[in-house]
Design a protein around this motif. Structure first.
Motif: not given
Length: 377
Positions: A227-228, A236-238, A259-260, A268-270
Motif C-alpha cells: 500500500k502506498v 491510499t494511491v496504491v 502504479t498510476k 510517499y510512504v510504502a
C-alpha cells in the motif's frame, strides 16, 4: 515467441514439483520426452521428478536426464546448468545459466559452474533414440549454509525449416530443479528491505522494492500486500495484493509494483507486507521514498515513441517561444530618443521603437541618440 512449455511451476510450490514438458498448443507435439534418472543421493521423498540431494562437503556425483527423440529425424538440443533467482514479479525461476545469475544471489551461493556442470552444451539425438544427458555435481569443500538451488535446462533447437512464416516460432523446453545441501535441516528464508524507489513509465509508474533473502533457504508459497500513500495524507494511491509468489535461496531482487503516475517532487510512504504461508512467517516494513522532480521527463524518455504523450513537450517548447515574443513586443513598445535630419535641420523627438523602424524602412535620415550623447547635451 510462444512458450510451448510449462516449466515446472513456481519453485517449490517447489516441493510439490513435477518436472514436465507441456505444449501450450494441444495440436503441437514437442516430439521428445525427458525425465530424471534417480540418484542414490536423494534426500527424503524419492518419488519427486526433480533432484533434492544431500552430499558431504567436497563430495561429487553425476546426475542424468533421460532424453528420447520421438521424431522421425535427428533433433539437436541445447543443454545448460542454471541457478534459481527471483524475478521482478516475486516468482522464482531457474531458466538462466549459472554464470548469468551470480549478481542476483548472496556471495555464499556464487559458486559458478563449479557446483553443477553439464557435460555438453549441445547434443544431437537420432530419430527414435534415447540418450542420457549427464551433469556433474561437485560440492564446495566448505559446508553450505542452507542449500543451493538450480536446475538442468534443455531446449530443442528449431530447424530453419520449422520456423513459422509469421515470425513466431514454437519452442519446447524441459527443466528439472536440482537442490543441493549438506544437511537435512531446512533453512528458512529471512527477508530484508534495502530500498524503495519510484520509476515513471509514461502516464503510469512502478514502485521498485529492493529486497534481499539473507538466508540460503526459499519461500515456496508467499503472498504480499503493498500500500502506498502520499506523506501527510491518508488516501491510499496504491493497493496491490498478490498470491502464489515464491523467493529463491539467498536471492537479491527488486519486486516491481505497477502504479498510476505519482506526483513529481512529492514524498510517499510504502507499507509492505510479505507472508510465507508454509512457514507462517511475516515480514512488514514502512518506508518513505521521494518521487524525483524530473520523473515525468525520465518516464517520457523511457516510453515507446509510438505511444508516448507529447502534449507536455509541446507546452515546454512553447514557453521559450512566448518569452521571445514578449521581449520582441516589449522592444516594439519601447520609446527611444532619435535625431531626424530634415532638409538640413536636426529635429530631436521621442518616438516608439516601432515608429523608428518604420522610418528607417522608408529611407528617412533618422538615428537613435545614444545615452552618452543625450547626457552630453
Amino acid at each position: 515467441m510462444k512458450k510451448l512449455i510449462k516449466t515446472v511451476g513456481m519453485l517449490m510450490s517447489l516441493f510439490l514439483l513435477t518436472s514436465v514438458l507441456v505444449s501450450a498448443d494441444n495440436a503441437t507435439d514437442s516430439k521428445f520426452d525427458a525425465s530424471i534418472v534417480k540418484s542414490d543421493k536423494e534426500r527424503g521423498d524419492t518419488s519427486r521428478a526433480w533432484y533434492d540431494l544431500k552430499l558431504n562437503p567436497g563430495e561429487k556425483t553425476t546426475l542424468a536426464v533421460s532424453l528420447t527423440n520421438r521424431d522421425t529425424k535427428p533433433a539437436t538440443f541445447l543443454i545448460s546448468a542454471t541457478q534459481a533467482e527471483t524475478g521482478s514479479n516475486m516468482v522464482m525461476s531457474a531458466n538462466r545459466p549459472i554464470n548469468e545469475v551470480q549478481d542476483a544471489v548472496n556471495s555464499s551461493l556464487r559458486l559458478g559452474n563449479s557446483i553443477l556442470k553439464v557435460s555438453s552444451a549441445k547434443v544431437t539425438v537420432a530419430a527414435g533414440e534415447t540418450r542420457e544427458i549427464p551433469a556433474q555435481v561437485t560440492m564446495p569443500s566448505t559446508k553450505i549454509d542452507g542449500s543451493w538451488l538450480g536446475g538442468i535446462h534443455i531446449q530443442k533447437q528449431v530447424a530453419s525449416s520449422d520456423q513459422a512464416q509469421n515470425g513466431y516460432t514454437n519452442r519446447f523446453n524441459y527443466m528439472t530443479y536440482v537442490q543441493l545441501s549438506n544437511t537435512d535441516v531446512v533453512t528458512k528464508a529471512d527477508l530484508d528491505l534495502k530500498k524503495v524507489s519510484y520509476q515513471s513509465k509514461s502516464q503510469s509508474g512502478i514502485v521498485n522494492i529492493a529486497l534481499q533473502n539473507k538466508q540460503n533457504g526459499y519461500v515456496s508459497n508467499a503472498s504480499s500486500t503493498v500500500k502506498v500513500h502520499q506523506k501527510g495524507e491518508s488516501a491510499t494511491v496504491v493497493n496491490d495484493v498478490q498470491s502464489n509468489q515464491s523467493i529463491a535461496n539467498g536471492s537479491n531482487f527488486t519486486y516491481q509494483v505497477p502504479t498510476k503516475e505519482l506526483k513529481s517532487g512529492k514524498t510517499y510512504v510504502a507499507d509492505i507486507t510479505i507472508h510465507d504461508n508454509k512457514n507462517n512467517v511475516t515480514w512488514h516494513w514502512t518506508k518513505e521514498f521521494k518521487v524525483s522532480s524530473l520523473s515525468a521527463v525520465s518516464g517520457w524518455l523511457s516510453s515507446n515513441p509510438m505511444t508516448r504523450n507529447n502534449n507536455w513537450l509541446w507546452l515546454l517548447l512553447l514557453i521559450p517561444l512566448l518569452i521571445i515574443l514578449f521581449f520582441l513586443w516589449r522592444k516594439q513598445k519601447k520609446m527611444v530618443d532619435v535625431v531626424e535630419n530634415l532638409q538640413g535641420k536636426q529635429i530631436n523627438r521621442r518616438i516608439s521603437y516601432k515608429a523608428y523602424k518604420q522610418m528607417r524602412r522608408e529611407g528617412m535620415d533618422v538615428v537613435i541618440v545614444s545615452k552618452s550623447n543625450q547626457e552630453s547635451r
